[in-house]
Motif scaffolding. Sequence first.
Motif, PDB file in Angstrom:
ATOM      1  N   VAL A 154       1.712 -39.278  34.808  1.00 44.06           N
ATOM      2  CA  VAL A 154       0.910 -40.000  35.802  1.00 44.06           C
ATOM      3  C   VAL A 154      -0.302 -39.164  36.207  1.00 44.06           C
ATOM      4  CG1 VAL A 154       0.916 -41.024  38.107  1.00 44.06           C
ATOM      5  CG2 VAL A 154       2.888 -41.317  36.620  1.00 44.06           C
ATOM      6  N   GLN A 155      -0.129 -37.862  36.363  1.00 40.79           N
ATOM      7  CA  GLN A 155      -1.262 -37.000  36.711  1.00 40.79           C
ATOM      8  C   GLN A 155      -2.337 -37.043  35.629  1.00 40.79           C
ATOM      9  OE1 GLN A 155       0.729 -33.252  37.362  1.00 40.79           O
ATOM     10  NE2 GLN A 155       0.828 -33.565  39.566  1.00 40.79           N
ATOM     11  N   ALA A 156      -1.922 -37.037  34.373  1.00 39.99           N
ATOM     12  CA  ALA A 156      -2.895 -37.111  33.277  1.00 39.99           C
ATOM     13  C   ALA A 156      -3.658 -38.433  33.312  1.00 39.99           C
ATOM     14  CB  ALA A 156      -2.184 -36.937  31.940  1.00 39.99           C
ATOM     15  N   LEU A 159      -6.213 -38.398  36.221  1.00 42.69           N
ATOM     16  CA  LEU A 159      -7.429 -37.627  35.961  1.00 42.69           C
ATOM     17  C   LEU A 159      -8.368 -38.339  34.988  1.00 42.69           C
ATOM     18  CD1 LEU A 159      -5.887 -34.053  35.761  1.00 42.69           C
ATOM     19  CD2 LEU A 159      -7.223 -35.055  37.640  1.00 42.69           C
ATOM     20  N   LYS A 160      -7.814 -39.166  34.101  1.00 40.88           N
ATOM     21  CA  LYS A 160      -8.624 -39.882  33.113  1.00 40.88           C
ATOM     22  C   LYS A 160      -9.144 -41.218  33.627  1.00 40.88           C
ATOM     23  CE  LYS A 160      -6.044 -38.064  29.189  1.00 40.88           C
ATOM     24  NZ  LYS A 160      -5.106 -38.433  28.127  1.00 40.88           N
ATOM     25  N   ALA A 161      -8.494 -41.782  34.626  1.00 41.78           N
ATOM     26  CA  ALA A 161      -8.844 -43.132  35.081  1.00 41.78           C
ATOM     27  C   ALA A 161     -10.220 -43.142  35.734  1.00 41.78           C
ATOM     28  CB  ALA A 161      -7.801 -43.636  36.069  1.00 41.78           C
ATOM     29  N   PRO A 162     -11.039 -44.141  35.389  1.00 39.86           N
ATOM     30  CA  PRO A 162     -12.376 -44.207  35.971  1.00 39.86           C
ATOM     31  C   PRO A 162     -12.375 -44.455  37.480  1.00 39.86           C
ATOM     32  CG  PRO A 162     -12.018 -46.020  34.423  1.00 39.86           C
ATOM     33  CD  PRO A 162     -10.794 -45.176  34.407  1.00 39.86           C
ATOM     34  N   VAL A 163     -11.343 -45.129  37.995  1.00 33.04           N
ATOM     35  CA  VAL A 163     -11.319 -45.438  39.425  1.00 33.04           C
ATOM     36  C   VAL A 163     -10.156 -44.762  40.148  1.00 33.04           C
ATOM     37  CG1 VAL A 163     -12.501 -47.643  39.176  1.00 33.04           C
ATOM     38  CG2 VAL A 163     -10.019 -47.565  39.041  1.00 33.04           C
ATOM     39  N   ASN A 181      -0.615 -43.263  55.393  1.00 34.48           N
ATOM     40  CA  ASN A 181       0.548 -42.374  55.261  1.00 34.48           C
ATOM     41  C   ASN A 181       1.098 -42.384  53.838  1.00 34.48           C
ATOM     42  OD1 ASN A 181       0.355 -41.695  57.942  1.00 34.48           O
ATOM     43  ND2 ASN A 181       1.998 -43.047  58.609  1.00 34.48           N
ATOM     44  N   GLY A 182       1.179 -43.562  53.234  1.00 29.88           N
ATOM     45  CA  GLY A 182       1.655 -43.661  51.852  1.00 29.88           C
ATOM     46  C   GLY A 182       0.739 -42.920  50.888  1.00 29.88           C
ATOM     47  N   THR A 183      -0.556 -42.995  51.139  1.00 23.85           N
ATOM     48  CA  THR A 183      -1.518 -42.290  50.297  1.00 23.85           C
ATOM     49  C   THR A 183      -1.377 -40.783  50.471  1.00 23.85           C
ATOM     50  OG1 THR A 183      -3.027 -44.155  50.535  1.00 23.85           O
ATOM     51  CG2 THR A 183      -3.957 -42.099  49.701  1.00 23.85           C
ATOM     52  N   SER A 184      -1.204 -40.345  51.708  1.00 18.87           N
ATOM     53  CA  SER A 184      -1.015 -38.910  51.963  1.00 18.87           C
ATOM     54  C   SER A 184       0.245 -38.403  51.248  1.00 18.87           C
ATOM     55  CB  SER A 184      -0.896 -38.637  53.464  1.00 18.87           C
ATOM     56  OG  SER A 184      -2.067 -39.029  54.119  1.00 18.87           O
ATOM     57  N   TYR A 185       1.314 -39.174  51.320  1.00 24.01           N
ATOM     58  CA  TYR A 185       2.544 -38.806  50.640  1.00 24.01           C
ATOM     59  C   TYR A 185       2.342 -38.731  49.131  1.00 24.01           C
ATOM     60  CZ  TYR A 185       7.319 -39.048  48.934  1.00 24.01           C
ATOM     61  OH  TYR A 185       8.487 -38.798  48.257  1.00 24.01           O
ATOM     62  N   LEU A 186       1.610 -39.709  48.602  1.00 22.91           N
ATOM     63  CA  LEU A 186       1.333 -39.734  47.169  1.00 22.91           C
ATOM     64  C   LEU A 186       0.523 -38.509  46.748  1.00 22.91           C
ATOM     65  CD1 LEU A 186       1.579 -41.572  44.608  1.00 22.91           C
ATOM     66  CD2 LEU A 186      -0.700 -42.373  45.174  1.00 22.91           C
ATOM     67  N   LEU A 187      -0.462 -38.155  47.550  1.00 18.94           N
ATOM     68  CA  LEU A 187      -1.280 -36.984  47.233  1.00 18.94           C
ATOM     69  C   LEU A 187      -0.478 -35.701  47.319  1.00 18.94           C
ATOM     70  CD1 LEU A 187      -4.631 -37.959  48.963  1.00 18.94           C
ATOM     71  CD2 LEU A 187      -4.175 -37.810  46.520  1.00 18.94           C
ATOM     72  N   LEU A 188       0.483 -35.663  48.221  1.00 20.15           N
ATOM     73  CA  LEU A 188       1.343 -34.472  48.321  1.00 20.15           C
ATOM     74  C   LEU A 188       2.258 -34.360  47.100  1.00 20.15           C
ATOM     75  CD1 LEU A 188       2.353 -34.496  52.080  1.00 20.15           C
ATOM     76  CD2 LEU A 188       0.828 -32.889  50.920  1.00 20.15           C
ATOM     77  N   GLN A 189       2.631 -35.489  46.504  1.00 18.65           N
ATOM     78  CA  GLN A 189       3.479 -35.473  45.321  1.00 18.65           C
ATOM     79  C   GLN A 189       2.735 -34.964  44.098  1.00 18.65           C
ATOM     80  OE1 GLN A 189       4.890 -39.579  45.118  1.00 18.65           O
ATOM     81  NE2 GLN A 189       6.958 -38.790  45.348  1.00 18.65           N
ATOM     82  N   THR A 190       1.428 -35.179  44.075  1.00 18.21           N
ATOM     83  CA  THR A 190       0.657 -34.748  42.905  1.00 18.21           C
ATOM     84  C   THR A 190       0.382 -33.315  43.042  1.00 18.21           C
ATOM     85  OG1 THR A 190      -1.434 -35.359  43.964  1.00 18.21           O
ATOM     86  CG2 THR A 190      -0.430 -36.939  42.453  1.00 18.21           C
TER      87      THR A 190
END
Length: 190
Positions: A154-156, A159-163, A181-190
């Motif tokens: 998913v990280q790869a 990084l490749k996705a245009p948006v 909050n969901g976005t913050s959690y998602l960013l912490l997972q990456t």
Amino acid sequence: MDFLSQINIALRGPTGQPQSATDTISRLADRLSPSTLLADRRAAVLALKGLARDWKADVGERALSGLLDVLQNDAEVDADIGKAVLETLIILCEVDENAPAAARDLGYKHTDAVLADDRVAQKLFALMADHSFYLRYSALQFLSALLQNRRQVVQAYFLKAPVGVTSLIALLEDKREIIRNGTSYLLLQT
């Protein structure tokens, strides 16, 4: 009401006798094809969502590719079908660490099938930019589940996705706290 009776008749089979779950799932998977009406596809997705908890292996085996096609073709057109298909995919890709090994492997197998094509990840990033709250939130939840199961893949894609990056940054500016909050959690997972 007539629409529901037609679906009921179609699912009962030619003899009118109740079908097995496997037969029902096969019939519903056939209704996911783009040649059927959007309302029929929506009804099939909702029925598969209901069956996915108890019949995860059968739904994944028979309907996963059709569900991914519905995600690609219909999610942006109809927010209701988009939300339903994302919720169904979340159920199929769930991995409960307390479950038996076979159940965990099934969730990983479905996750791998979803991530086999990078178009799914790109579609999720695009859906997170949608204005529909439920579609946006469901896409965020599904991306989080995929990230939990297969972080590097998913990280790869991210990084490749245009948006990819712009979608997540836009979600941090959303007026609804649950999205932020969901976005913050998602960013912490990456």
